[in-house]
Enzyme design. Structure first.
Site, PDB file in Angstrom:
ATOM      1  N   SER A 108       0.850  -1.189   0.000  1.00  0.00           N
ATOM      2  CA  SER A 108       0.000   0.000   0.000  1.00  0.00           C
ATOM      3  C   SER A 108       0.881   1.232   0.000  1.00  0.00           C
ATOM      4  O   SER A 108       1.966   1.233   0.593  1.00  0.00           O
ATOM      5  CB  SER A 108      -0.901   0.020   1.243  1.00  0.00           C
ATOM      6  OG  SER A 108      -1.561   1.269   1.367  1.00  0.00           O
TER       7      SER A 108
ATOM      8  N   TYR B  46      -1.719  -0.303  10.229  1.00  0.00           N
ATOM      9  CA  TYR B  46      -1.866  -0.902   8.904  1.00  0.00           C
ATOM     10  C   TYR B  46      -0.697  -0.480   8.010  1.00  0.00           C
ATOM     11  O   TYR B  46      -0.087  -1.299   7.315  1.00  0.00           O
ATOM     12  CB  TYR B  46      -3.198  -0.465   8.300  1.00  0.00           C
ATOM     13  CG  TYR B  46      -3.400  -0.839   6.854  1.00  0.00           C
ATOM     14  CD1 TYR B  46      -3.826  -2.117   6.492  1.00  0.00           C
ATOM     15  CD2 TYR B  46      -3.180   0.092   5.831  1.00  0.00           C
ATOM     16  CE1 TYR B  46      -4.022  -2.458   5.165  1.00  0.00           C
ATOM     17  CE2 TYR B  46      -3.381  -0.239   4.501  1.00  0.00           C
ATOM     18  CZ  TYR B  46      -3.795  -1.516   4.174  1.00  0.00           C
ATOM     19  OH  TYR B  46      -3.992  -1.842   2.849  1.00  0.00           O
TER      20      TYR B  46
END
Length: 251
Positions: free
Chosen positions: A146, A160
């Site tokens: 990501s 995350y």
């Protein structure tokens, strides 16, 4: 099983980027194992789409954070669809947006178990089967990281983002470890993609809120990420390993 079809395992393949990748991989000639955790109906729906278009696919349940589940996933996938030639490490979780000062150890454990331990375990099983060192035919791994790994996701989900930073390091280290054994390991770093994951974080409309701040001034579609993933799996990317494709609208 179709004669000569390479088999790809797509973890978290029942929705979003995973489902788009499974569909495209099938169109490009892969037999596709669609791994899911809970939503069997969604996974079987992707299988039905693929088979209706003449492709080969199978949905298999597994929690990638569980070592025994991952081992069983690879064994069952190969039994159903033939030797694994590619892995897309797409399964990932995030939790409600919050600041670091409000994160507890239980939440960290949940995030890291899936996003980091799961990625390592799936890579391990893939390497054991694909590496020429173990008698395999080589293959390709794409890790779905990501842009949060470099942006940090401040005020939203730094945990995350940190888990995706670990996936980036795994990509670099493993790519160098197995480059001489016929395996390429690359990653994509998507962000601001229209998927259900934003609802998991408590803000279904997050992409629309942020899109005006992006250089491209729009959110991305799962299919745009899938195209990059399947390219990295393909022979067209035969000299790419340890590489990252940024898919975040220029951010």
């Amino acid at each position: 099983m179709g004669a000569g079809q390479p088999m790809v395992i797509v973890t978290g393949g029942s929705r979003g980027i995973g489902a788009a990748t499974a569909r495209l991989a099938a169109r490009r000639g892969y037999a596709v194992c669609i791994n899911y955790y809970r939503n069997r109906e969604a996974a079987e729906g992707v299988v039905a789409e693929i088979t209706a278009n003449g492709g080969q696919a199978r949905a298999l349940a597994a929690d990638v954070a569980s070592e025994t589940d991952v081992q069983a996933l690879f064994e069952q996938a190969e039994e159903a669809l033939g030797p694994v030639a590619a892995l897309v490490n797409n399964a990932g979780v995030l939790e409600q947006q919050c600041r670091v000062e409000n994160i507890d150890a239980a939440r960290l454990t949940r995030i890291l178990a899936t996003n980091v331990t799961g990625a390592f375990l799936c890579c391990r099983e893939a390497v054991r089967r694909m590496s020429t060192r173990h008698g395999g035919q080589g293959g390709a791994i794409v890790n779905v990281s990501s842009a949060a790994s470099r942006l940090g996701a401040a005020g939203e989900y730094v945990d995350y983002a940190a888990s995706k930073g670990a996936m980036d390091t795994l990509t670099i280290g493993l790519s160098r470890e197995v480059a001489g054994e016929g395996i390429r390991v690359n990653a994509v770093r998507p962000a601001f993609i229209y998927t259900d994951m934003h609802a998991d974080g408590g803000e279904p409309g997050r992409v629309d809120r942020l899109k005006a701040s992006l250089p491209m001034q729009r959110g991305g579609q799962p299919e745009e990420v899938a195209s990059a993933i399947v390219w990295l799996l393909s022979d067209e990317a035969s000299y790419a390993t340890g590489s990252f494709i940024e898919l975040a609208g220029g951010r």
